[in-house]
Scaffold this active site. Sequence first.
Site, PDB file in Angstrom:
ATOM      1  N   GLU A 118     -23.602 -24.850 -54.149  1.00  0.00           N
ATOM      2  CA  GLU A 118     -25.310 -24.823 -54.484  1.00  0.00           C
ATOM      3  C   GLU A 118     -25.770 -25.157 -56.000  1.00  0.00           C
ATOM      4  OE1 GLU A 118     -27.794 -24.380 -51.975  1.00  0.00           O
ATOM      5  OE2 GLU A 118     -25.911 -24.181 -50.463  1.00  0.00           O
ATOM      6  N   SER A 160     -32.888  34.058 -19.761  1.00  0.00           N
ATOM      7  CA  SER A 160     -32.037  35.401 -20.424  1.00  0.00           C
ATOM      8  C   SER A 160     -31.203  34.785 -21.894  1.00  0.00           C
ATOM      9  CB  SER A 160     -30.508  35.266 -19.626  1.00  0.00           C
ATOM     10  OG  SER A 160     -30.994  35.995 -18.273  1.00  0.00           O
TER      11      SER A 160
END
Length: 793
Positions: A228, A506
């Site tokens: 690049e 319960s």
Amino acid sequence: MTDKKDSRTTKTSSKRPAKKEPSSTPKAAKKTVSKTTANKKTEAKKNASENVKKRSIGRKLWSIFWKLTLAGIVAMSLYLIYLDAKVTRQFEGNKWQLPAQVYARAMTFYPGQFLSSDEVIWELKRLSYSSVNKISRTGQYIKGPDSIKIYRREFDFYDGFEQASEIELRFAGQKLATIKDKFGRRVNSARLEPVQIARIGNDSKQDREFVPLDKFPPMLKDTLLVVEDQNFYKHHGVSVWSIMRALYSNIKAGRTVQGGSTLTQQLAKNIYLTRERTLVRKFNEALIALILDYRYSKDQILEAYLNEVYLGQSYNQGVHGMGLASDFYFSKPVDELEFDQIALLVAMVKGPSYYNPRRYSERTMERRDLVLRLMVENQLIDTREYRAALKRPITVSPMKDSITKSYPGYLELVDRELKKLLPDQEVLDAGVRVFTYFDLQKQAAMEEAIANSLPYLEKRSTTEQLEAAMISVNVEKGGVSALVAGRDPRFLGFNRVLDTKRNIGSLVKPAVYLTALGSPNYNLATLLDDSPLQVTNEQGKVWQPENFDRQFRGMLPLYKAFSQSINIPAVNLGLDVGVDNVADTLNKLGVKEQIDHYPSLLLGALEMSSFEVAQLYTTLAADGEYRALTSISAMTDSVGSVLYSHKVKSQPRFAKDAMYMTKYAMKRVTKDGTAKRLNAHFPSIQLAGKTGTSNDLRDSWFAGFDQNTVTVAWLGRDDNKSTGLTGSVGALEAYIRYLKPLNPQAIADTRPASIRWAFINELTGKQAPPGCGKVIQLPLRVSEFEPRPSCQR
């Protein structure tokens, strides 16, 4: 005569005009001269006036020119000052809105730990470790017959940095026997890096993982510059030669075939500018690049570029930076990339959509091979490495689930806690790292349990549209380790664990019995009455509770009434100790909401969420010590500074002897009570728990625990219609399936000094010697213990 006269006359006449002519000629000349002079003067004046005007115009033009030039210089200076301030403010502050990174718990090892080799291998695979025959680098392991060698990666944890290290784990059955380092020396503990489970994004729609420059492999940096910007360390942000070369190539080709932007210009465009292609944008790009190069070092600019570069799309989030791209495409940290993988990432910089390896493998391979050729031409790799890399196919990891689809139920809990702990959004957007108690293995087991148990139960009970909520908690820390918020574990919507409140049935009974056992008037052998019962309230209304099987058993010992979950003995006991005292016990266990003191509370007429039930049962499992539940263990900022650390605060709220007896009764529930199916599936492991069923079988509950983990399971329907399932049939089924793939550890309670074991006659509820009728051994308080009881039948 005539001739002479005429001659004179002629002469005379000829002379007169001659005399007049000399006198008349100067006058005409005078007039002409004066006119010419006047004209010249006029012209001179006119010229002078024009010259004055010209000089005036020139002066005005010059004045305007230098004023415009000065204004332009001032404007450009101001604009450069503005750009400089903009660049420095963002570059030196938070360059990006970084997502909050959420991590699971770190798997920790210590000798004697209840841990199997299969559990470790499971975790290593989730961390993308590779199984090899010979370890050469981090991220690898070797599995032996009873050992695992691991080359662990380095990682940052909230309590410090962990260096890369080699460890060897040796197992003895379901336990970890020893841990050794690479020199064969024994060590007391070790741990793996935590798995990242999510990245909570932000409004920027960008996702990145910041990686310092020194953590990027040199090969990646060098390859990027070769492809690049070869003169990156030589130019000053803008390369005129590159621009001219690109312009020549584009003119020659008749189209855009090459760009002239440096890495600094690309960075300027990506961070500060839009992607529009205009001269103004290019001009700004060049100015910002010059400012960046003047203000910051090349390494700072390169680091920013490596973390900024766009490399693809993950659903609606852009993938930025080489660090995140490495995980996104290869499921490994950037420092473990192979040469061909480095070449692929650099190749994609030119166009991540055009060179998408998941969609266009052929063109992407051509581009990757070109980068490899540049690498060998620039002597970054040798010919052998180049040829080996060329032969490798492009292999990328499958697309991961979107963040919003990865454990949404659990992340909802994390998100709610984050908003309380860190209300400042700017802090959250600065790369906060969130460490949780999330356990991937438990979560996977829980999701599979729900997925398999619901269809099975729907067929068996001829019911449909069942929904589920399930949560597991680490008892020691109070940390939520797994959570499934509904039938579809990936559904991002209503969270049934946190927000669905249903009658607990319960599940309330441990609070009733704990209240009684905290009094010296009751023990596990106390006889309770199971006979028809009517209760009349202050308004004269009659409540007549019933047992589930509509039968009555007369007098029976407390522990049996508990384990069999018989309603009427529980109501009788609760009325004896006081409904208000039972409500107080529930508050001490962790119920924060106000509780109505109605007798129906004794059978579970109390609406709670699964999360709240988990809080209640965690206090029971922790021997009566309250620990507030949380999902977050710690948080750090992007550089590792600790923002928050969970300090476990244990608050003892119940007597040890009362808790010991209550837990014993809960163990009996799983041995020979309503949850005895657990004993059939796990005969050698001591578990504890309680089943729960609401009226008309609308809600099916089970809350259970082993030595380390509390788990609550709820099954029901969103329309609150009957499921046809009791707790022992529905929710217990999900719990059993959840435990199967795990490695539960048997409960090992420490008996308090105030407790002794004694033989009890079940018919009398009194101590008796062995062989004196139906005798059972139960824990009693020392104050009630008789050294030599007599046989009383």
